[in-house]
Design an enzyme around this catalytic site. Structure first.
Site, mmCIF file in Angstrom:
data_model
loop_
_atom_site.group_PDB
_atom_site.id
_atom_site.type_symbol
_atom_site.label_atom_id
_atom_site.label_comp_id
_atom_site.label_asym_id
_atom_site.label_seq_id
_atom_site.Cartn_x
_atom_site.Cartn_y
_atom_site.Cartn_z
ATOM 1 N N LYS A 22 0.844 -1.212 0.000
ATOM 2 C CA LYS A 22 0.000 0.000 0.000
ATOM 3 C C LYS A 22 0.871 1.250 0.000
ATOM 4 C CE LYS A 22 -1.726 1.779 4.016
ATOM 5 N NZ LYS A 22 -1.483 3.214 4.244
ATOM 6 N N ASN A 23 1.883 1.290 0.902
ATOM 7 C CA ASN A 23 2.627 2.533 1.093
ATOM 8 C C ASN A 23 3.629 2.809 -0.019
ATOM 9 O OD1 ASN A 23 1.088 3.024 3.293
ATOM 10 N ND2 ASN A 23 2.596 2.310 4.797
ATOM 11 N N CYS A 117 -5.078 8.355 9.041
ATOM 12 C CA CYS A 117 -5.388 7.713 10.325
ATOM 13 C C CYS A 117 -5.184 8.694 11.477
ATOM 14 C CB CYS A 117 -4.441 6.538 10.551
ATOM 15 S SG CYS A 117 -4.701 5.259 9.379
ATOM 16 N N ARG A 122 -0.066 14.970 12.740
ATOM 17 C CA ARG A 122 0.718 14.434 11.595
ATOM 18 C C ARG A 122 1.248 15.617 10.810
ATOM 19 N NH1 ARG A 122 -1.838 8.905 9.380
ATOM 20 N NH2 ARG A 122 0.303 8.687 8.616
ATOM 21 N N ASP A 306 3.830 0.220 12.175
ATOM 22 C CA ASP A 306 2.613 -0.320 11.548
ATOM 23 C C ASP A 306 2.374 -1.780 11.928
ATOM 24 O OD1 ASP A 306 3.004 1.553 8.437
ATOM 25 O OD2 ASP A 306 2.349 2.124 10.454
ATOM 26 N N ARG A 398 -8.888 0.099 3.596
ATOM 27 C CA ARG A 398 -7.963 1.082 2.998
ATOM 28 C C ARG A 398 -6.642 0.412 2.644
ATOM 29 N NH1 ARG A 398 -6.171 5.176 6.701
ATOM 30 N NH2 ARG A 398 -4.737 5.445 4.989
#
Ligand code: EPZ
Length: 419
Positions: A22-23, A117, A122, A306, A398
């Site tokens: 995903k990232n 999130c 952030r 994570d 997601r």
């Protein structure tokens, strides 16, 4: 609204194939704006974050064709806007990669201040520091960021904080800049290396990705028609590895890169699990209760933040008292309150949580606060006695492709129910 209903008491056994990261995907897709041509991208995870960034790119004028579920062709020749839709970008953290890409492509972009999130503040000060060092003017206000640059000139940038997003974003803005950019104290995550590999495949000149010094020699333009396959997802692989440990099961995690998982493997061995490395897959098993451990999350190659909630589930049923120190995010222990509803005994205070290992968890209605907390609560439901109803599963969708199907194929009794 959808929920997952999980009937616990399963020892997970079998094989799971890991999807694309995903990232990496949420950075590579905006990076196609720098190509200003056609890119073929394979092994894209079929997750909502990928769909969102594709829709944002289409709003800017990109043409996207889905060849298969995990494969697209994207044409970024005709980009006719420099204003990304605020309502889409403000909800999606990785939309900040549009800034580095569009600064590099045309020197102008406006996006919503990134959401994502709820892990605490952030900030994006390091991204802005990098863009301004390259010669851009960045203004933040009314919930949006506007970045402009007549010309970007390579320079040396020392990161005050090891930041995945800022490292990638500065790399994106440097690819077509004049001269050389050096990023010192860069983040080293596998997805950063993957973005650099994608850009180099398209004709960029980036060296040192994966180390703490990355050098980008600006080039005039990138080349079209390149094909790239996204790296396997380190965090998805780690999630299934810890699911094997928590459930005292035996899982072969296929299509992964074991060296990306070294820190997780080390922790698993430390608490009494078994790991066998087969080069492009890794087998994880356990036949006894895990031992207690102390975990501190750190930038790669340290223990990934994570993976912190997933480790929390393992430690909640470990033998003895364990501790987790979350050094990256201010507020990443919301899941512990949900585990305590299931019978865990966890005390979370600021960046530290103490886990008094219990014999077992019990099914209960619980709520996902973010995608990794959601994945952790699925594991908790699988090992608990009784039935767990997990809500707010849009967070999980997601970042995890077909998650209940993958767990069901490992023996879990898990259903997605629309309410
Ligand atoms: C990326 O977020 C990931 N998201 C996160 O994964 C992951 O938790 C995080 O990296 C750390 O590995 C994506 O890649 C889309 P950072 P990012 O910049 O880039 C501080 C998931 O579950 N910081 O590395 O936003 C920041 O506050 C998600 O997949 C600044 O101070 O994280 C944090 O304490 C959740 N100023 C630390 O650095 C900045 O300008 C690391 O943040 C930027 C960051």
């Amino acid at each position: 609204m959808e929920k997952l209903v999980i009937k616990g008491g399963t020892r997970l056994k079998g094989e799971v194939t890991i999807s694309g990261a995903k990232n990496a995907a949420v950075a590579i897709l905006p990076a196609t704006l720098l190509v200003n041509g056609i890119c073929h991208i394979n092994n894209l995870p079929n997750i909502s974050d990928v769909k969102i960034i594709c829709n944002i790119l289409k709003e800017l004028g990109a043409k996207i064709t889905w060849k298969k579920e995990n494969e697209i062709t994207i044409d970024t020749t005709e980009i006719n806007s420099t204003k990304a839709p605020l309502e889409m970008t403000s909800k999606f953290r990785a939309s900040y990669y549009l800034i580095g890409s569009m600064l590099g492509r045309c020197g102008n972009i406006e996006v919503g201040l990134p959401g994502g999130c709820n892990l605490g503040a952030r900030p994006i000060d390091q991204h802005i520091k990098g863009f301004e060092a390259l010669g851009a003017k960045v203004t933040v206000g009314q919930g949006k960021i506007h970045a402009k640059a007549k010309k970007l000139v390579g320079t040396s940038i020392y990161m005050d904080v090891v930041s995945v997003g800022a490292t990638i974003n500065i790399m994106l803005a440097s690819v077509l800049a004049e001269g050389t950019t050096t990023i010192d104290n860069a983040a080293k995550e596998p997805h950063i290396v993957d973005v650099a590999n994608f850009l180099n495949t398209m004709g960029a000149d980036i060296r040192g990705a994966g180390t703490d010094v990355i050098k980008i020699n600006g080039v005039k333009q990138l080349k079209s028609e390149g094909t790239y396959s996204v790296v396997p997802d380190q965090i998805e692989a780690g999630t299934f590895m810890l699911a094997a440990i928590a459930s005292k099961g035996d899982i072969l995690v296929k299509n992964c890169i074991p060296e990306h998982l070294d820190c997780i493997t080390a922790k698993i061995l430390e608490i009494g699990g078994n790991v066998e490395d087969y080069g492009d897959s890794i087998r994880v098993s356990a036949n006894k209760r895990p031992s207690k451990a102390s975990v501190k999350t750190l930038p790669y190659p340290g223990f990934p933040t994570d993976m912190q909630p997933q480790m929390g589930v393992v430690l909640s049923i470990a033998n003895g008292t364990s501790i987790i120190n979350e050094s990256i995010w201010e507020s990443r222990f919301q899941y512990t309150a949900e585990l305590n509803k299931m019978g865990a005994q966890i005390t979370a205070q600021g960046k530290t949580a103490v886990f008094e290992g219990v014999d077992k968890l019990y099914g209960a209605p619980v709520y996902a606060s973010d995608l990794r907390a959601g994945a952790a609560l699925i594991i908790a439901g699988i090992i608990a006695d009784g039935v767990t109803e997990l809500y707010n599963i849009e967070h999980i969708d997601r970042g995890y492709e077909n998650i209940e199907e993958k767990f069901r194929n490992l023996g879990a009794n898990i259903q997605r129910i629309s309410e």
